[in-house]
Scaffold this active site. Structure first.
Site, mmCIF file in Angstrom:
data_model
loop_
_atom_site.group_PDB
_atom_site.id
_atom_site.type_symbol
_atom_site.label_atom_id
_atom_site.label_comp_id
_atom_site.label_asym_id
_atom_site.label_seq_id
_atom_site.Cartn_x
_atom_site.Cartn_y
_atom_site.Cartn_z
ATOM 1 N N ASP A 94 2.075 -7.693 -4.198
ATOM 2 C CA ASP A 94 1.075 -7.544 -3.141
ATOM 3 C C ASP A 94 1.489 -8.451 -1.983
ATOM 4 O OD1 ASP A 94 -1.577 -8.564 -1.755
ATOM 5 O OD2 ASP A 94 -2.032 -6.649 -2.695
ATOM 6 N N SER A 95 1.226 -8.003 -0.745
ATOM 7 C CA SER A 95 1.689 -8.786 0.405
ATOM 8 C C SER A 95 1.131 -10.208 0.414
ATOM 9 C CB SER A 95 1.354 -8.083 1.717
ATOM 10 O OG SER A 95 -0.002 -7.731 1.755
ATOM 11 N N THR A 102 0.819 -1.221 0.000
ATOM 12 C CA THR A 102 0.000 0.000 0.000
ATOM 13 C C THR A 102 0.847 1.263 0.000
ATOM 14 O OG1 THR A 102 -1.701 -1.182 1.223
ATOM 15 C CG2 THR A 102 -1.835 1.205 1.266
ATOM 16 N N THR A 144 1.908 -21.243 21.265
ATOM 17 C CA THR A 144 0.582 -20.963 21.818
ATOM 18 C C THR A 144 -0.288 -20.199 20.830
ATOM 19 O OG1 THR A 144 -0.649 -19.823 23.573
ATOM 20 C CG2 THR A 144 1.498 -18.890 23.001
ATOM 21 N N GLN A 145 -1.595 -20.477 20.881
ATOM 22 C CA GLN A 145 -2.568 -19.725 20.077
ATOM 23 C C GLN A 145 -2.776 -18.323 20.635
ATOM 24 O OE1 GLN A 145 -6.353 -21.730 19.767
ATOM 25 N NE2 GLN A 145 -5.442 -23.617 18.995
#
Length: 343
Positions: free
Chosen positions: A59-60, A15, A279-280
């Site tokens: 684009d990322s 961007t 970990t989540q």
């Protein structure tokens, strides 16, 4: 410094490099070779800025390891010529790519600062100019003839983070990134303040820069959820050529204790699969054995990701799988802090 620093600006896409054509309202790529004309404030930094852009901006969402290597090669080829590097990429995958670059360079002694923006550079209320100006200022910062930053950083919305500690947390706010388990390396307000006790300093100039570009992509991420079935686990573990698995577990590293789950994972590890437990949770750490629900994982030799982010676990795994390590060596290096990525 008597000589003004030379900074190389590397634009890959994203961007930040877009400007609006006011006749058509369409966005087009910004010509970074004209950056001083468009952002005259940069002249106040007393540095010389050269720019290099990808022929086709990426684009990322299309970012991949091929482009990681391309970015790293640009830095490697220009390393002796410049005092610092500012890399502009799309913010969506910035934590992934900047983490990977931190592992691809060993003995890095110059700043490599990643930045981008939530709004295009030509937008009325853009965050692009501030992010860009301050990133260049950080890349220029010297003390006693040496760069203040000698690692890979990510600068966004008044904060410089260690890149391999970051996660993108917001798609709409200017404060797009956070670093839950490690404080910012610098903060930009009225003054630009470095938290020097947090920085990585390398005093040994004899160690040459080593560039590692052998990244292994044969990995997967498996996020646990209540009700996950044996079929899902088997399907992921059965992926052809799978060499590494990042297991996103609950809380402090907890997982189901059901026999089928444990035996599937145990067999995969015995067959040579490298499995890392992360970990989540957005913040905090895996502590294997803290609860009974992680004792089985500890006993089977799963790798403890500690407080590493998932993005950095991906980068570190790709890097270490390319180094031909034994199971023991892989576990040792993954659980050790190589670039300040774990506490």
């Amino acid at each position: 410094m008597t000589n003004e620093p030379n900074i190389l600006l590397v634009y890959t896409g994203g961007t930040i490099g877009m400007v609006k054509d006011y006749k058509t309202n369409a966005l087009r790529a910004f010509d970074f070779s004209q950056i001083l004309e468009k952002i005259p404030e940069l002249r106040q930094l007393n540095c010389s800025i050269d720019t290099v852009s990808f022929e086709e901006p990426i684009d990322s969402s299309n970012m991949n390891t091929k482009y990681y290597v391309k970015i790293a090669e640009i830095i490697e080829e220009n390393y002796k010529k410049y005092d610092g590097f500012v890399v502009l990429t799309g913010s969506d995958t910035m934590s992934y790519v900047s983490s990977a670059i931190s592992f691809m360079f060993e003995n890095l002694q110059k700043p490599v600062i990643f930045t981008g923006s939530q709004l295009p550079i030509g937008d009325l209320r853009t965050d692009a100019k501030e992010n860009l100006i301050t990133s260049i200022q950080i890349a220029c910062a010297h003390e006693n003839g040496r760069p203040v930053i000698q690692e890979v950083g990510l600068y966004f919305e008044y904060k410089l983070y260690r890149a391999n500690r970051t996660t993108k947390i917001n798609a709409e706010q200017f404060e797009a990134f956070t670093s839950m388990n490690f404080p910012p390396l610098a903060e930009s307000g009225v003054h630009l303040t470095f938290n020097k006790h947090l920085l990585i300093y390398k005093n040994d100039e004899k160690n040459a820069l080593i560039f590692r570009k052998n990244l292994v992509e044969d990995i997967a991420i498996l996020k646990l959820f209540p009700g996950i079935t044996p079929q899902v686990i088997k399907a992921v573990l059965g992926i052809e050529n799978l060499k590494g698995l990042i297991l996103e577990s609950y809380g402090a590293g907890n997982a189901p204790t059901e026999k089928w789950f444990i035996s599937l994972l145990e067999k995969a590890i015995q067959d040579g699969l490298k499995v890392v437990n992360v970990t989540q949770c957005a913040g905090g750490s895996v502590i294997l054995g803290l609860y009974e629900t992680s004792t089985d994982l500890k006993n089977m030799g799963i790798i403890n990701g500690k407080d590493i982010t998932t993005e950095t676990a991906v980068a570190k795994m790709m890097y270490l799988l390319g180094e031909n390590l034994s199971q023991e060596e892989f576990k040792h290096y993954f659980e050790s802090s190589l670039r300040g990525e774990i506490s």
